[in-house]
Motif scaffolding. Structure first.
Motif, PDB file in Angstrom:
ATOM      1  N   GLY A 254     116.370  12.606 107.158  1.00  0.00           N
ATOM      2  CA  GLY A 254     117.104  11.711 108.047  1.00  0.00           C
ATOM      3  C   GLY A 254     116.646  11.875 109.476  1.00  0.00           C
ATOM      4  N   HIS A 255     116.781  10.838 110.234  1.00  0.00           N
ATOM      5  CA  HIS A 255     116.368  10.872 111.630  1.00  0.00           C
ATOM      6  C   HIS A 255     117.055   9.736 112.370  1.00  0.00           C
TER       7      HIS A 255
ATOM      8  N   HIS B 200     118.707  19.373 115.940  1.00  0.00           N
ATOM      9  CA  HIS B 200     117.484  18.977 116.670  1.00  0.00           C
ATOM     10  C   HIS B 200     116.385  19.959 116.260  1.00  0.00           C
TER      11      HIS B 200
ATOM     12  N   PHE C  67     120.166   7.874  99.400  1.00  0.00           N
ATOM     13  CA  PHE C  67     119.166   8.079 100.456  1.00  0.00           C
ATOM     14  C   PHE C  67     118.411   6.785 100.755  1.00  0.00           C
TER      15      PHE C  67
ATOM     16  N   MET D  72     118.815  19.250 104.884  1.00  0.00           N
ATOM     17  CA  MET D  72     118.132  19.533 106.149  1.00  0.00           C
ATOM     18  C   MET D  72     116.666  19.117 106.036  1.00  0.00           C
ATOM     19  N   GLY D  73     116.148  18.562 107.143  1.00  0.00           N
ATOM     20  CA  GLY D  73     114.777  18.045 107.095  1.00  0.00           C
ATOM     21  C   GLY D  73     114.732  16.628 106.562  1.00  0.00           C
TER      22      GLY D  73
ATOM     23  N   ARG E  48     124.342  18.838 104.528  1.00  0.00           N
ATOM     24  CA  ARG E  48     123.374  17.749 104.632  1.00  0.00           C
ATOM     25  C   ARG E  48     122.026  18.257 104.181  1.00  0.00           C
TER      26      ARG E  48
ATOM     27  N   LYS F  80     113.548   5.258 110.317  1.00  0.00           N
ATOM     28  CA  LYS F  80     114.232   4.753 109.130  1.00  0.00           C
ATOM     29  C   LYS F  80     113.160   4.483 108.076  1.00  0.00           C
TER      30      LYS F  80
ATOM     31  N   ASN G 186     111.816  14.318 107.448  1.00  0.00           N
ATOM     32  CA  ASN G 186     111.328  14.349 108.826  1.00  0.00           C
ATOM     33  C   ASN G 186     110.372  15.532 108.973  1.00  0.00           C
ATOM     34  N   ILE G 187     109.833  15.711 110.157  1.00  0.00           N
ATOM     35  CA  ILE G 187     108.797  16.731 110.383  1.00  0.00           C
ATOM     36  C   ILE G 187     109.234  18.129 109.942  1.00  0.00           C
ATOM     37  N   ASP G 188     110.553  18.370 110.007  1.00  0.00           N
ATOM     38  CA  ASP G 188     111.039  19.719 109.729  1.00  0.00           C
ATOM     39  C   ASP G 188     111.051  20.070 108.261  1.00  0.00           C
TER      40      ASP G 188
ATOM     41  N   ARG H   7     120.608   4.449 102.948  1.00  0.00           N
ATOM     42  CA  ARG H   7     120.751   4.927 104.339  1.00  0.00           C
ATOM     43  C   ARG H   7     119.411   5.157 105.029  1.00  0.00           C
TER      44      ARG H   7
END
Ligand code: ACO
Length: 451
Positions: free
Chosen positions: A310-311, A270, A359, A307-308, A305, A315, A367-369, A362
């Motif tokens: 997928g969510h 998260h 990618f 990081m940053g 994984r 989608k 994402n924002i991170d 799926r």
């Protein structure tokens, strides 16, 4: 709440030889929902939905996400417009009260927040109890929860005035506590808030100024900080917000509920992902190593994984990631290296992943991170502070949801059910009849305080 319409549509469930009509409740936008509140009474069955992938846990009018299209609205306003034209305190007002403030409302709200920025002086002593190397999120969980011990006069959730005071106290004081956690980790003196500065500038001042030197807040960095706060301000029923709602559903006081949200946000799946994303970019180091990490992310036997990426909901491209990418460039142009090798690694990694079948299939997008770690580092924050900044910004979203829940007359204590698959009833077995296994040895860390 006002919008929930029963459009007359029904869903019919056939189970165990009986049919049950269930109301379909209308959303203003986004998926309608099947009302299963009476399902157990009518059928003796529960529904099964681990991770709540198909379950609306509440009715809400605060934030809307269309994950397929990559849309995020706060009270109907697109996130990119708020980030471009608005500021964080205005966004706070919007999330809390449902509309953008007029001039007088804005002036009063700013004054109220500014008036509450200092924390009880005794909180300084509270900080001294932590080890110097304590993770600032560990400190935040504790000190935000501890506000309930310092501000008894705003813990009665049934009093609307106290709810309002608690709201403003938290929006005003969490930045002060976050800056204190940062200063404590550096071994520098705490810096008192300056009420003549705007919200983001005051926060940068509390984090980066020292009593022995003049400090001038760079307006480009303050604007970037403010925008980062806007982007993180709310995200409907995510894990930490749902945690706040669940904690609050038992009528716990608001400070304790927000502390619960901070605890949930801490997890690497998260809020902790921005720290993890930056660590990953640093580990990759150069564009040549990207294929190796892409291969690892795709390998099912490797827990790694990207990081940053997928969510649960998006989608498509996370709309916040685009704004964050732009903000990263602005900040690096101002204070860092516009050709920062990590920015280049991130850019190329994104490009490779977005063109990779794994990618694409799926629907995994940045994402924002993905870009926030690079930006926060350039602003001068160590990775351990990243999730703290997220918590600071999200505090208003948590409070908005908590307030919405408390003032909803249909609010009941949250109590999920379960599919029980454990042992059926059996009789107690006396110790003498249980065999002679030694059991696991547990290392007692209490005996060695440093371990
Ligand atoms: N890298 C590689 N593969 C991934 C990734 C990733 N980052 N994310 C998902 N996948 C794969 C999964 O392995 C799974 O593959 P499979 O179908 O072959 O088994 C498929 O995509 C679906 O993944 P789920 O885990 O079912 O997706 P879920 O919605 O449960 O998880 C999550 C979402 C936790 C965000 C996940 O994408 C992830 O771990 N991402 C990395 C951490 C991260 O960036 N978190 C930040 C989220 S944003 C926020 O909290 C602000």
């Amino acid at each position: 709440m006002a919008n929930k319409g029963d459009g007359g549509e029904k869903a019919t469930l056939h189970v165990r030889g009986e049919s049950h009509d269930l109301n379909v409740l209308k959303a203003s936008i986004g998926p309608d929902v099947i009302d299963i509140q009476n399902l157990y009474r009518r059928t003796g069955l529960f529904t099964f939905d681990p991770g709540y992938t198909s379950t609306a846990s509440c009715e809400s009018q605060i934030t809307f996400i269309d994950g397929e299209k990559g849309v995020l609205l706060y009270r109907g306003y697109p996130i990119d417009q708020l980030a471009e034209y608005g500021d964080y305190l205005e966004t706070c007002y919007l999330l809390l009260y449902g509309d953008l403030p007029n001039q007088e409302q804005r002036r009063k709200f700013d004054a109220d927040i500014t008036y509450h920025t200092m924390v009880h002086e005794q909180m300084r002593a509270f900080f001294q109890g932590f080890r110097r190397d304590a993770h600032p999120m560990a400190i935040m969980v504790a000190v935000v929860g501890a506000l309930s011990a310092f501000y008894h006069d705003s813990t009665d959730i049934n009093d609307p005035h106290q709810r309002e005071v608690a709201t403003r106290r938290m929006i005003a004081k969490v930045p002060t506590l976050a800056a204190m956690a940062f200063k404590y980790s550096l071994g520098q003196p705490f810096v008192y808030p300056r009420n003549d500065l705007d919200y983001a500038s005051n926060f940068l001042h509390m984090c980066f100024s020292v009593p022995s030197e003049d400090y001038h807040v760079n307006p480009v960095l303050a604007r970037a900080m403010d925008r980062i706060f806007i982007l993180h301000a709310d995200h409907e029923q995510n894990a930490s917000t749902s945690t706040v709602r669940l904690a609050g559903s038992s009528n716990a006081n608001p400070f304790a509920c927000i502390a619960a949200g901070i605890a949930s946000l801490w997890g690497p799946a998260h809020g902790g992902a921005n720290e993890a994303a930056l660590n990953m970019l640093e580990e990759i180091g150069t564009p040549e190593r990207i294929p190796e990490f892409i291969a690892r992310a795709k390998d099912r036997s490797d827990p790694f994984r990207l990081m940053g990426f997928g969510h649960r909901v998006y989608k498509n491209y996370d709309p916040r990631a685009r704004i964050m990418q732009r903000t990263a460039k602005e900040v690096l142009a101002e204070v860092g290296d516009p050709n920062d090798p990590l920015l280049e690694v991130a850019r190329q990694l994104e490009e490779v992943a977005l063109n990779d079948e794994y990618f694409i299939e799926r629907k995994l997008y940045p994402n924002i991170d993905f870009y926030s770690g690079i930006t926060l580092r350039a602003l001068g924050f160590p990775t351990s502070m990243f999730t703290v900044l997220f918590a600071l910004a999200r505090t208003v979203g948590w409070i908005a949801h908590w307030r919405e829940m408390i003032s909803d007359p249909s609010n009941r204590i949250g109590r999920p059910r379960q599919l029980y698959t454990g042992p059926v009833m059996r009789d107690y077995v006396p110790m003498s009849q249980r065999g002679a296994g030694l059991g696991d040895q547990v290392h007692d860390t209490d005996r060695n305080p440093e371990s």
